[in-house]
Design a protein around this motif. Sequence first.
Motif, PDB file in Angstrom:
ATOM      1  N   UNK A  62       0.813  -1.224   0.000  1.00 18.79           N
ATOM      2  CA  UNK A  62       0.000   0.000   0.000  1.00 18.79           C
ATOM      3  C   UNK A  62       0.840   1.266   0.000  1.00 18.79           C
ATOM      4  N   UNK A  63       2.047   1.195   0.558  1.00 20.63           N
ATOM      5  CA  UNK A  63       2.797   2.432   0.796  1.00 20.63           C
ATOM      6  C   UNK A  63       4.260   2.356   0.362  1.00 20.63           C
ATOM      7  N   UNK A  64       4.689   1.297  -0.359  1.00 18.85           N
ATOM      8  CA  UNK A  64       6.093   1.104  -0.706  1.00 18.85           C
ATOM      9  C   UNK A  64       6.575   2.069  -1.784  1.00 18.85           C
ATOM     10  N   UNK A  65       7.760   1.818  -2.331  1.00 18.37           N
ATOM     11  CA  UNK A  65       8.491   0.565  -2.212  1.00 18.37           C
ATOM     12  C   UNK A  65       9.315   0.410  -0.941  1.00 18.37           C
ATOM     13  N   UNK A  66       9.676   1.522  -0.286  1.00 17.90           N
ATOM     14  CA  UNK A  66      10.411   1.454   0.974  1.00 17.90           C
ATOM     15  C   UNK A  66       9.424   1.549   2.131  1.00 17.90           C
ATOM     16  N   UNK A  67       9.925   1.329   3.338  1.00 19.00           N
ATOM     17  CA  UNK A  67       9.056   1.420   4.509  1.00 19.00           C
ATOM     18  C   UNK A  67       8.435   2.802   4.645  1.00 19.00           C
TER      19      UNK A  67
END
Length: 213
Positions: A145-150
Motif C-alpha cells: 500500500x505504501x512502498x516501495x520502501x518502509x
Amino acid sequence: MYTLYYSPGAASLAVHAAIHETGADHQLVNVDLDVPRTDDYLRLNPQGTVPTLLIDGVAHRESAALLMLLAERHPEANLAPAPGAPGRAEWLQWTVALATSLGGPFRHWFYPQDLGRDTHDEASRAPVRRTLEAGFERIASHLAAHGPYLLGEQFSSADYQLCMYMRWSRAMPKPATEWPELDRLARLVIARPAWRSAVAMEKLRGWQLDGDQ
C-alpha cells in the motif's frame, strides 16, 4: 573515527551499511561469536553481543539504537527524516517495531537455549516460524500500500534493518523474499553502494536474490 565491533552477517550488518552511507571514517573489529568473549570485550558490552560502536572512546550498543544515533549524528546522510519532518514518527516506529517483532523472534529461532532447549526441532520452531512469517506478512501488506520502501519513496536506515532480518530468513521454509513486496525492497536495498561495501568487507556470500544460497 568510529570503531564497529561486528560479526559477519549478524545484527551489526545494518549498522555497518549505515556507517558507509555516512562516509565517516571507521575501523572494524571482528568478534567471533562461536567462542567465549574476552574480558576486554565484555567490559565494552557485558552481553557479549554485537554490534558495539565506539564513539569518542565510549561504547554504545543495540542495533536499532545505533541506527538512530547515526541518523542523528549525520543528518546529511539522509538515513532518516529530520526531526519534525513528515515520516519522522513512522521511521522511529519502524526502527523499534522491527527490533521487537523480528529481532526478538529471530533470537529464538537461532538460539534454542533461550527457550530452555539444547537443540531445535520442527515442532519447537513452529511457533517462532509463525511469528516471523506473520511479521513479514504485515510488512508486505504495508509495502503493497505504501512502498516501495518502509517510508514510501524515501529510503531510510529502517530499510537496512529490515533487509538484514530478511537475509536471516534465507534458509527458512518460507524466506522473506517469497513476498513480492519484500523481494522488491530487498533488491533496491542491496543495490546501494553502502550495502555492497559492507557485504564485501564482511566477506558475505549468497543472498544475491538470484538463486545464491
